[in-house]
Design an enzyme around this catalytic site. Structure first.
Site, PDB file in Angstrom:
ATOM      1  N   SER A   1       0.821  -1.193   0.000  1.00 28.81           N
ATOM      2  CA  SER A   1       0.000   0.000   0.000  1.00 28.81           C
ATOM      3  C   SER A   1       0.867   1.260   0.000  1.00 28.81           C
ATOM      4  O   SER A   1       1.603   1.505  -0.952  1.00 28.81           O
ATOM      5  CB  SER A   1      -0.974  -0.043   1.185  1.00 28.81           C
TER       6      SER A   1
ATOM      7  N   ASP B   1     -10.354  -4.185  -4.621  1.00 31.37           N
ATOM      8  CA  ASP B   1      -9.584  -3.167  -3.913  1.00 31.37           C
ATOM      9  C   ASP B   1      -9.695  -1.849  -4.668  1.00 31.37           C
ATOM     10  O   ASP B   1      -9.553  -1.820  -5.893  1.00 31.37           O
ATOM     11  CB  ASP B   1      -8.119  -3.628  -3.824  1.00 31.37           C
TER      12      ASP B   1
ATOM     13  N   HIS C   1      -8.033  -5.232  -0.095  1.00 29.93           N
ATOM     14  CA  HIS C   1      -6.853  -4.493   0.348  1.00 29.93           C
ATOM     15  C   HIS C   1      -6.448  -4.949   1.747  1.00 29.93           C
ATOM     16  O   HIS C   1      -7.289  -5.125   2.625  1.00 29.93           O
ATOM     17  CB  HIS C   1      -7.141  -2.992   0.364  1.00 29.93           C
TER      18      HIS C   1
END
Length: 316
Positions: free
Chosen positions: A157, A253, A283
């Protein structure tokens, strides 16, 4: 766009916990919630030789890092790892089990970077810390049992965002020691122009479209920063000459499309890219061991990509 049954069960448990949405919290409270969620995960991490906290001193900065050494005789290759959390939450503790697993599975030293967080330290502070930590590993690696000619950078991320930017900066500095960039559902475009921000805006875990706006508003110093390549690496002017990449995206996601777009940009510029999309995943799934089987599989995939990259001869 159908979530995996194990993810469906995890989402049901999350709904039952009735946690407040991230975008309704202060950064301090969001960190507390995220840390508690991380501690609640069970499982035994892969065995390693040792872990120590150090301070990486480079570029006029002092950046805390936690270093994990694998079993066996060195020098070992090294993976400079940046944790996720939207540049606002997360730390070396929230990602400790993941770092241990990647160390044990890959046989590489993992240097987990505790970069400064926003909004106390806004963009580009996290990038500056990431670059300083990488420079420190380059310069001090031999003293730490590391082979400084065999490095990788990566993260999940926000950590994938930092890793992608560090890889570009290393290329621009003329360095050739990064064998692989590992980008797991990376933040690549803070303008949020990709369709996955609409398709998965809510209902797929804690990272909603509103949460992403919350992270962005806390991280960026000004609206124009969203088009600065150091914040949104998809806006880089040149993707040529960058290291090979392992890019992992989650099927369900908000960031899936921009991760795919970044993999395609690298490949179009000539980089060797392995892009894996994990069907039915959301995610943050990479750290969801032992509850999610694909989390363990993805961690093994990252480790295998690192091993393969470190075994290859460096690009000329």
């Amino acid at each position: 766009m159908t979530v995996h049954p194990q993810i469906r069960a995890a989402l049901a448990a999350l709904a039952e916990a009735n946690l407040p949405a991230i975008e309704t919290l202060t950064p301090e409270r969001a960190r507390e919630v995220f840390n508690a969620m991380s501690r609640a995960r069970g499982g035994t991490p892969a065995p390693i030789a040792k872990a120590e906290d150090h301070v990486a001193e480079a570029e006029g900065l002092k950046v805390p890092v936690r270093i994990y050494w694998p079993e066996g005789v060195g020098p070992h290759p090294a993976f400079v790892f940046f944790h996720g959390g939207g540049h606002v939450i997360g730390d070396v503790e929230t990602h400790d089990k993941l770092a241990r697993n990647l160390c044990g599975l890959s046989g590489a030293v993992v240097v987990s970077v505790d970069y400064r967080l926003a909004p106390e330290h806004r963009f580009p502070a996290a990038i500056e810390d990431g670059w300083a930590a990488y420079e420190w590993v380059r310069r001090r690696g031999a003293d730490l049992g590391i082979d400084p000619s065999r490095l990788a950078v990566g993260g999940d991320s926000a950590g994938g965002n930092i890793a992608a930017v560090v890889a570009i900066m290393a290329r621009d500095a003329g360095y050739s020691d990064i064998r692989l960039q590992v980008l797991v559902y990376p933040v690549a475009d803070f303008t949020f122009g990709h369709d996955s921000h609409r398709r998965f805006a809510e209902g797929y875990g804690i990272l909603t479209a509103d949460a992403m706006r919350w992270f962005r508003d806390h991280y960026l110093s000004a609206p124009d920063d969203a088009r600065d390549w150091r914040a949104s690496p998809l806006f880089a002017s040149d993707f040529g000459g960058l290291p090979a990449a392992f890019v992992a995206t989650a099927d369900c996601d908000v960031l899936s499309d921009e991760g795919t777009a970044y993999a395609e940009a690298l490949r179009a510029a000539g980089a060797v890219v392995e892009h894996r999309e994990y069907r039915g995943m959301i995610h943050g799934f990479l750290a969801m061991t032992p509850a999610i089987d694909d989390a363990a599989r993805a961690q093994a995939d990252v480790a295998a990509a690192l091993k393969a990259a470190f075994a290859r001869e460096p690009a000329s």
